[in-house]
Design a protein around this motif. Structure first.
Motif, PDB file in Angstrom:
ATOM      1  N   THR A 301       0.819  -1.082   0.042  1.00  0.00           N
ATOM      2  CA  THR A 301      -0.137  -0.043   0.115  1.00  0.00           C
ATOM      3  C   THR A 301       0.928   1.246  -0.024  1.00  0.00           C
ATOM      4  O   THR A 301       1.856   1.491   0.844  1.00  0.00           O
ATOM      5  N   TYR A 302       0.678   2.059  -1.027  1.00  0.00           N
ATOM      6  CA  TYR A 302       1.387   3.420  -1.063  1.00  0.00           C
ATOM      7  C   TYR A 302       1.672   4.103  -0.075  1.00  0.00           C
ATOM      8  O   TYR A 302       2.767   4.553   0.315  1.00  0.00           O
ATOM      9  N   GLU A 319      -0.075  -5.247   7.969  1.00  0.00           N
ATOM     10  CA  GLU A 319      -0.018  -5.467   6.188  1.00  0.00           C
ATOM     11  C   GLU A 319       0.887  -6.566   6.046  1.00  0.00           C
ATOM     12  O   GLU A 319       0.714  -7.675   5.221  1.00  0.00           O
ATOM     13  N   SER A 338      -3.805  -5.623  -0.878  1.00  0.00           N
ATOM     14  CA  SER A 338      -3.065  -4.375  -0.930  1.00  0.00           C
ATOM     15  C   SER A 338      -2.764  -4.055  -2.528  1.00  0.00           C
ATOM     16  O   SER A 338      -2.444  -2.940  -2.704  1.00  0.00           O
ATOM     17  N   LYS A 341      -5.585  -1.714  -3.505  1.00  0.00           N
ATOM     18  CA  LYS A 341      -5.136  -0.373  -2.615  1.00  0.00           C
ATOM     19  C   LYS A 341      -4.195   0.516  -3.470  1.00  0.00           C
ATOM     20  O   LYS A 341      -4.207   1.637  -3.520  1.00  0.00           O
ATOM     21  N   ALA A 342      -3.102   0.000  -3.744  1.00  0.00           N
ATOM     22  CA  ALA A 342      -1.936   0.556  -4.241  1.00  0.00           C
ATOM     23  C   ALA A 342      -2.303   1.125  -5.651  1.00  0.00           C
ATOM     24  O   ALA A 342      -1.983   2.349  -6.184  1.00  0.00           O
ATOM     25  N   ALA A 345      -4.601   4.227  -4.907  1.00  0.00           N
ATOM     26  CA  ALA A 345      -4.129   5.339  -4.220  1.00  0.00           C
ATOM     27  C   ALA A 345      -3.760   6.639  -5.003  1.00  0.00           C
ATOM     28  O   ALA A 345      -4.119   7.627  -4.791  1.00  0.00           O
TER      29      ALA A 345
END
Length: 366
Positions: A301-302, A319, A338, A341-342, A345
Protein backbone atom coordinates in the motif's frame (compact mmCIF):
# COMPACT_ATOMS: atom_id res chain seq x y z
CA UNK A 1 26.29 34.09 11.32
CA UNK A 2 25.52 31.27 13.71
CA UNK A 3 28.10 28.66 14.68
CA UNK A 4 26.39 25.96 12.67
CA UNK A 5 29.54 23.87 12.20
CA UNK A 6 29.63 22.65 15.78
CA UNK A 7 25.92 22.81 16.45
CA UNK A 8 25.02 21.03 13.23
CA UNK A 9 22.92 17.98 14.04
CA UNK A 10 22.94 15.24 11.47
CA UNK A 11 20.54 12.58 12.72
CA UNK A 12 21.54 9.85 10.28
CA UNK A 13 21.51 6.07 10.11
CA UNK A 14 25.12 4.84 10.30
CA UNK A 15 25.05 1.38 11.79
CA UNK A 16 22.57 -1.41 11.29
CA UNK A 17 18.81 -1.17 11.33
CA UNK A 18 18.57 0.15 14.86
CA UNK A 19 21.66 2.36 15.02
CA UNK A 20 21.30 6.07 14.46
CA UNK A 21 22.34 9.41 15.85
CA UNK A 22 24.40 12.52 15.29
CA UNK A 23 27.69 10.70 14.87
CA UNK A 24 28.97 7.29 13.83
CA UNK A 25 28.45 5.35 17.05
CA UNK A 26 29.40 1.98 15.63
CA UNK A 27 32.42 1.52 13.36
CA UNK A 28 31.88 -0.19 10.05
CA UNK A 29 31.38 -3.90 10.51
CA UNK A 30 29.86 -3.66 14.00
CA UNK A 31 26.30 -4.24 12.93
CA UNK A 32 23.33 -5.75 14.69
CA UNK A 33 21.20 -8.44 13.11
CA UNK A 34 17.62 -7.13 13.03
CA UNK A 35 16.41 -10.70 13.31
CA UNK A 36 17.96 -11.12 16.77
CA UNK A 37 17.42 -7.68 18.35
CA UNK A 38 15.17 -7.84 21.40
CA UNK A 39 12.93 -5.12 22.77
CA UNK A 40 15.49 -4.49 25.51
CA UNK A 41 18.21 -4.06 22.88
CA UNK A 42 16.08 -1.53 21.01
CA UNK A 43 15.42 0.42 24.18
CA UNK A 44 19.13 0.52 24.91
CA UNK A 45 19.94 1.66 21.39
CA UNK A 46 17.45 4.49 21.69
CA UNK A 47 19.51 5.96 24.52
CA UNK A 48 21.87 8.83 23.70
CA UNK A 49 25.20 7.56 25.05
CA UNK A 50 27.84 8.68 22.55
CA UNK A 51 29.83 11.62 24.03
CA UNK A 52 29.93 13.58 20.77
CA UNK A 53 26.24 13.08 20.22
CA UNK A 54 25.49 14.14 23.77
CA UNK A 55 27.63 17.25 23.34
CA UNK A 56 25.88 18.21 20.10
CA UNK A 57 22.42 17.82 21.62
CA UNK A 58 23.48 19.66 24.79
CA UNK A 59 24.89 22.57 22.77
CA UNK A 60 21.76 22.82 20.66
CA UNK A 61 19.57 22.67 23.77
CA UNK A 62 21.60 25.45 25.40
CA UNK A 63 21.22 27.61 22.31
CA UNK A 64 17.44 27.16 22.33
CA UNK A 65 17.24 27.89 26.07
CA UNK A 66 19.24 31.10 25.60
CA UNK A 67 16.67 32.51 23.19
CA UNK A 68 14.24 35.17 24.39
CA UNK A 69 11.41 33.73 22.32
CA UNK A 70 10.26 30.33 21.15
CA UNK A 71 12.46 29.10 18.27
CA UNK A 72 11.11 29.59 14.78
CA UNK A 73 11.10 26.15 13.16
CA UNK A 74 10.46 25.10 9.57
CA UNK A 75 9.59 21.48 8.76
CA UNK A 76 10.21 20.76 5.10
CA UNK A 77 8.42 17.40 4.81
CA UNK A 78 5.10 15.95 5.94
CA UNK A 79 6.94 13.33 8.01
CA UNK A 80 8.95 15.92 9.95
CA UNK A 81 5.84 18.07 10.39
CA UNK A 82 4.01 15.13 11.95
CA UNK A 83 6.85 14.63 14.42
CA UNK A 84 6.71 18.32 15.36
CA UNK A 85 2.96 18.01 15.83
CA UNK A 86 3.38 15.03 18.17
CA UNK A 87 5.98 17.02 20.12
CA UNK A 88 3.60 19.98 20.40
CA UNK A 89 5.93 22.31 18.51
CA UNK A 90 4.68 25.37 16.66
CA UNK A 91 6.08 25.94 13.18
CA UNK A 92 6.95 29.11 11.31
CA UNK A 93 6.89 27.30 7.97
CA UNK A 94 5.95 23.93 6.58
CA UNK A 95 6.08 22.10 3.26
CA UNK A 96 3.21 22.09 0.81
CA UNK A 97 1.82 18.85 -0.58
CA UNK A 98 -0.92 17.82 -2.99
CA UNK A 99 -0.41 14.20 -2.00
CA UNK A 100 -0.61 14.07 1.79
CA UNK A 101 -2.38 16.09 4.48
CA UNK A 102 -0.60 18.29 6.97
CA UNK A 103 -1.43 18.07 10.68
CA UNK A 104 -4.43 20.34 11.25
CA UNK A 105 -2.52 22.72 13.53
CA UNK A 106 -0.30 23.74 10.60
CA UNK A 107 -3.07 24.39 8.07
CA UNK A 108 -2.57 28.16 8.13
CA UNK A 109 1.22 28.11 8.54
CA UNK A 110 3.32 29.63 5.72
CA UNK A 111 4.11 27.10 2.99
CA UNK A 112 7.70 26.81 1.78
CA UNK A 113 7.17 24.54 -1.23
CA UNK A 114 7.62 20.86 -2.01
CA UNK A 115 9.71 18.65 0.26
CA UNK A 116 12.37 17.95 -2.35
CA UNK A 117 12.67 21.56 -3.49
CA UNK A 118 11.66 24.07 -0.82
CA UNK A 119 11.72 27.72 -1.86
CA UNK A 120 14.81 29.25 -0.26
CA UNK A 121 13.55 32.81 -0.67
CA UNK A 122 10.36 32.05 1.21
CA UNK A 123 12.31 30.20 3.89
CA UNK A 124 14.72 33.11 4.34
CA UNK A 125 11.81 35.54 4.64
CA UNK A 126 10.50 33.53 7.60
CA UNK A 127 13.77 34.03 9.56
CA UNK A 128 13.92 30.45 10.87
CA UNK A 129 16.09 29.46 13.82
CA UNK A 130 15.89 25.80 12.81
CA UNK A 131 15.08 23.86 9.65
CA UNK A 132 14.12 20.17 9.98
CA UNK A 133 14.30 17.80 7.00
CA UNK A 134 14.55 14.03 6.41
CA UNK A 135 18.09 12.70 5.98
CA UNK A 136 17.17 11.19 2.61
CA UNK A 137 17.33 14.72 1.18
CA UNK A 138 20.53 15.87 2.89
CA UNK A 139 22.72 15.74 -0.21
CA UNK A 140 20.38 18.00 -2.14
CA UNK A 141 19.32 20.37 0.63
CA UNK A 142 22.33 20.93 2.88
CA UNK A 143 24.19 23.18 0.38
CA UNK A 144 21.06 25.35 0.18
CA UNK A 145 20.65 25.51 3.95
CA UNK A 146 24.24 26.64 4.31
CA UNK A 147 23.19 29.89 2.63
CA UNK A 148 20.59 30.54 5.32
CA UNK A 149 21.37 32.13 8.68
CA UNK A 150 19.93 29.21 10.60
CA UNK A 151 20.57 25.87 12.27
CA UNK A 152 19.35 22.70 10.61
CA UNK A 153 18.89 19.03 11.38
CA UNK A 154 18.42 16.10 9.02
CA UNK A 155 16.33 13.55 10.85
CA UNK A 156 16.98 9.84 10.54
CA UNK A 157 13.69 8.54 9.19
CA UNK A 158 15.11 5.44 7.52
CA UNK A 159 13.67 3.19 10.22
CA UNK A 160 11.07 3.28 12.96
CA UNK A 161 13.83 3.10 15.56
CA UNK A 162 15.68 5.94 13.87
CA UNK A 163 12.55 8.07 13.95
CA UNK A 164 12.16 7.56 17.70
CA UNK A 165 15.83 8.32 18.29
CA UNK A 166 15.35 11.59 16.42
CA UNK A 167 12.19 12.29 18.43
CA UNK A 168 14.13 11.90 21.68
CA UNK A 169 16.85 14.27 20.54
CA UNK A 170 14.38 16.87 19.31
CA UNK A 171 12.48 16.52 22.57
CA UNK A 172 15.59 17.32 24.56
CA UNK A 173 16.66 20.19 22.32
CA UNK A 174 13.28 21.92 22.28
CA UNK A 175 12.18 21.17 25.83
CA UNK A 176 9.66 18.49 24.88
CA UNK A 177 11.18 15.61 26.83
CA UNK A 178 7.85 14.56 28.32
CA UNK A 179 6.11 14.37 24.95
CA UNK A 180 9.07 12.53 23.42
CA UNK A 181 9.19 9.97 26.23
CA UNK A 182 5.47 9.36 25.92
CA UNK A 183 5.92 8.60 22.21
CA UNK A 184 8.86 6.28 22.89
CA UNK A 185 6.89 4.45 25.57
CA UNK A 186 4.04 3.93 23.10
CA UNK A 187 6.46 2.42 20.59
CA UNK A 188 8.07 0.11 23.14
CA UNK A 189 4.66 -1.07 24.35
CA UNK A 190 3.56 -1.73 20.78
CA UNK A 191 6.72 -3.57 19.79
CA UNK A 192 6.79 -5.69 22.95
CA UNK A 193 3.34 -6.98 22.03
CA UNK A 194 3.97 -7.16 18.29
CA UNK A 195 7.14 -9.28 18.48
CA UNK A 196 5.17 -12.04 20.24
CA UNK A 197 3.18 -12.65 17.06
CA UNK A 198 6.06 -14.32 15.23
CA UNK A 199 8.14 -15.88 17.99
CA UNK A 200 9.35 -19.30 16.92
CA UNK A 201 8.34 -18.83 13.30
CA UNK A 202 10.76 -19.26 10.41
CA UNK A 203 11.89 -15.98 8.89
CA UNK A 204 10.89 -15.85 5.21
CA UNK A 205 13.41 -14.61 2.63
CA UNK A 206 12.18 -11.37 1.09
CA UNK A 207 13.03 -9.49 -2.10
CA UNK A 208 11.83 -5.86 -2.11
CA UNK A 209 11.45 -3.91 -5.34
CA UNK A 210 11.04 -0.11 -5.24
CA UNK A 211 9.57 1.23 -8.45
CA UNK A 212 9.16 4.40 -10.48
CA UNK A 213 7.34 4.37 -13.81
CA UNK A 214 9.68 2.58 -16.20
CA UNK A 215 12.25 1.26 -13.73
CA UNK A 216 12.78 -0.29 -10.32
CA UNK A 217 15.59 -0.94 -7.85
CA UNK A 218 16.24 -3.22 -4.88
CA UNK A 219 15.44 -1.94 -1.39
CA UNK A 220 17.84 -3.22 1.28
CA UNK A 221 17.19 -3.37 5.01
CA UNK A 222 18.73 0.11 5.28
CA UNK A 223 15.74 1.66 3.53
CA UNK A 224 12.53 2.39 5.38
CA UNK A 225 10.57 -0.27 3.50
CA UNK A 226 13.39 -2.71 4.13
CA UNK A 227 13.54 -1.86 7.81
CA UNK A 228 9.81 -2.51 8.15
CA UNK A 229 10.19 -5.92 6.52
CA UNK A 230 13.06 -6.71 8.90
CA UNK A 231 11.07 -5.51 11.90
CA UNK A 232 8.27 -7.84 10.77
CA UNK A 233 10.73 -10.74 10.67
CA UNK A 234 11.58 -10.87 6.98
CA UNK A 235 15.12 -11.79 5.91
CA UNK A 236 16.16 -9.42 3.13
CA UNK A 237 17.94 -11.40 0.41
CA UNK A 238 20.21 -8.39 -0.16
CA UNK A 239 21.02 -7.82 3.50
CA UNK A 240 24.50 -6.66 4.43
CA UNK A 241 24.80 -3.77 2.00
CA UNK A 242 25.74 -0.31 3.29
CA UNK A 243 23.35 1.26 0.78
CA UNK A 244 19.60 1.81 0.93
CA UNK A 245 19.00 0.80 -2.68
CA UNK A 246 20.79 -1.36 -5.23
CA UNK A 247 20.61 -1.79 -8.99
CA UNK A 248 20.60 -5.53 -9.65
CA UNK A 249 19.60 -7.58 -12.70
CA UNK A 250 16.89 -10.21 -12.51
CA UNK A 251 19.37 -13.03 -13.07
CA UNK A 252 21.13 -12.11 -9.83
CA UNK A 253 17.78 -11.81 -8.04
CA UNK A 254 16.96 -15.36 -9.16
CA UNK A 255 20.09 -16.69 -7.46
CA UNK A 256 18.73 -15.35 -4.15
CA UNK A 257 15.47 -17.32 -4.58
CA UNK A 258 13.26 -15.25 -2.25
CA UNK A 259 10.20 -16.78 -0.63
CA UNK A 260 8.31 -13.52 -1.06
CA UNK A 261 8.55 -10.59 -3.46
CA UNK A 262 7.29 -7.23 -2.21
CA UNK A 263 6.71 -4.40 -4.71
CA UNK A 264 6.57 -0.78 -3.52
CA UNK A 265 6.09 2.52 -5.34
CA UNK A 266 8.52 5.40 -4.94
CA UNK A 267 5.90 7.65 -6.58
CA UNK A 268 2.89 7.48 -8.90
CA UNK A 269 1.69 4.11 -7.57
CA UNK A 270 -0.99 3.50 -10.18
CA UNK A 271 1.59 3.64 -12.95
CA UNK A 272 4.14 1.64 -10.96
CA UNK A 273 1.70 -1.19 -10.19
CA UNK A 274 0.87 -1.42 -13.89
CA UNK A 275 4.59 -1.41 -14.76
CA UNK A 276 5.27 -4.26 -12.34
CA UNK A 277 2.29 -6.24 -13.63
CA UNK A 278 3.42 -5.91 -17.24
CA UNK A 279 7.04 -6.74 -16.46
CA UNK A 280 6.14 -9.84 -14.47
CA UNK A 281 3.89 -11.01 -17.32
CA UNK A 282 6.29 -10.33 -20.20
CA UNK A 283 9.76 -10.90 -18.70
CA UNK A 284 10.18 -14.67 -18.94
CA UNK A 285 12.60 -14.99 -16.03
CA UNK A 286 10.00 -14.07 -13.42
CA UNK A 287 7.97 -17.23 -14.01
CA UNK A 288 10.96 -19.25 -12.76
CA UNK A 289 10.94 -17.57 -9.31
CA UNK A 290 9.48 -19.79 -6.59
CA UNK A 291 7.72 -16.74 -5.11
CA UNK A 292 5.93 -16.20 -8.41
CA UNK A 293 5.06 -19.88 -8.79
CA UNK A 294 3.64 -19.88 -5.27
CA UNK A 295 1.67 -16.68 -5.74
CA UNK A 296 3.64 -14.80 -3.10
CA UNK A 297 4.15 -11.52 -4.95
CA UNK A 298 2.51 -8.54 -3.26
CA UNK A 299 2.05 -4.83 -4.02
CA UNK A 300 2.46 -2.74 -0.88
CA UNK A 301 0.00 0.00 0.00
CA UNK A 302 1.46 3.28 -1.22
CA UNK A 303 0.57 5.41 1.80
CA UNK A 304 2.24 3.03 4.27
CA UNK A 305 5.52 2.16 2.57
CA UNK A 306 7.60 5.10 1.46
CA UNK A 307 10.99 6.70 1.86
CA UNK A 308 10.64 7.91 5.45
CA UNK A 309 9.34 6.50 8.70
CA UNK A 310 5.93 7.70 9.87
CA UNK A 311 3.55 6.99 12.72
CA UNK A 312 1.62 4.66 10.41
CA UNK A 313 4.19 1.90 10.94
CA UNK A 314 1.75 -0.28 12.98
CA UNK A 315 -0.60 -0.42 9.97
CA UNK A 316 2.36 -1.21 7.70
CA UNK A 317 3.49 -4.05 9.96
CA UNK A 318 -0.03 -5.45 10.11
CA UNK A 319 -0.12 -5.50 6.31
CA UNK A 320 3.24 -7.29 6.19
CA UNK A 321 2.01 -9.80 8.74
CA UNK A 322 -0.54 -11.25 6.33
CA UNK A 323 2.10 -11.45 3.59
CA UNK A 324 5.00 -12.92 5.55
CA UNK A 325 3.05 -15.22 7.87
CA UNK A 326 -0.31 -16.17 6.33
CA UNK A 327 -2.12 -18.55 8.66
CA UNK A 328 -5.54 -18.68 7.06
CA UNK A 329 -7.06 -18.21 3.63
CA UNK A 330 -8.36 -14.84 4.80
CA UNK A 331 -4.76 -13.71 5.38
CA UNK A 332 -3.86 -14.57 1.79
CA UNK A 333 -6.93 -12.74 0.52
CA UNK A 334 -6.14 -9.72 2.66
CA UNK A 335 -2.54 -9.64 1.41
CA UNK A 336 -3.75 -9.68 -2.17
CA UNK A 337 -6.03 -6.72 -1.52
CA UNK A 338 -3.02 -4.44 -1.01
CA UNK A 339 -2.41 -4.48 -4.75
CA UNK A 340 -5.87 -3.07 -5.30
CA UNK A 341 -5.19 -0.38 -2.71
CA UNK A 342 -1.95 0.53 -4.45
CA UNK A 343 -3.72 0.90 -7.78
CA UNK A 344 -6.40 3.09 -6.25
CA UNK A 345 -4.02 5.36 -4.32
CA UNK A 346 -2.93 7.51 -7.23
CA UNK A 347 -6.46 7.82 -8.58
CA UNK A 348 -7.46 9.58 -5.38
CA UNK A 349 -5.27 12.54 -6.32
CA UNK A 350 -6.69 15.22 -8.60
CA UNK A 351 -3.38 16.52 -9.86
CA UNK A 352 -0.73 14.18 -11.26
CA UNK A 353 2.48 15.75 -12.52
CA UNK A 354 6.07 16.55 -11.76
CA UNK A 355 5.50 18.59 -8.57
CA UNK A 356 3.45 15.74 -7.14
CA UNK A 357 6.02 13.21 -8.28
CA UNK A 358 8.76 15.14 -6.50
CA UNK A 359 6.81 15.33 -3.28
CA UNK A 360 5.86 11.68 -3.46
CA UNK A 361 9.51 10.75 -3.98
CA UNK A 362 10.15 11.92 -0.45
CA UNK A 363 6.68 11.81 1.08
CA UNK A 364 5.82 8.21 0.32
CA UNK A 365 6.99 8.44 3.86
CA UNK A 366 3.30 8.87 4.54
Amino acid sequence: MKMRNWLFLCLLLYGALFLCGCVDQHPEGEESNPMTVSADDIETMLEITDPKEQAAVKAAKAMVQSMDTEPRIIATSIATAEICDRLDLDLAGVCSSTVFSLPERYTDVAKVGAAMSPDMEIMASLYPDWVLSPSSLQTDLQPKYEELDTQWAFLNLRSVEGMYRSIQELGEIFGREEQAQELVDEFMEFYEEYKKKNEGKENPKVLILMGLPGSYIIATERSYVGSLAALAGGENVYAGSDQEFLTVNTEDMKTKEPDIILRAAHALPDQVVEMFREDFETNDIWKHFEAVKNGRVYDLTYELFGMSATFQYPEALMELQTMLYPEHDTDTEQAGESGTKARQAEKQSNDVGKPETEEAADETDQ
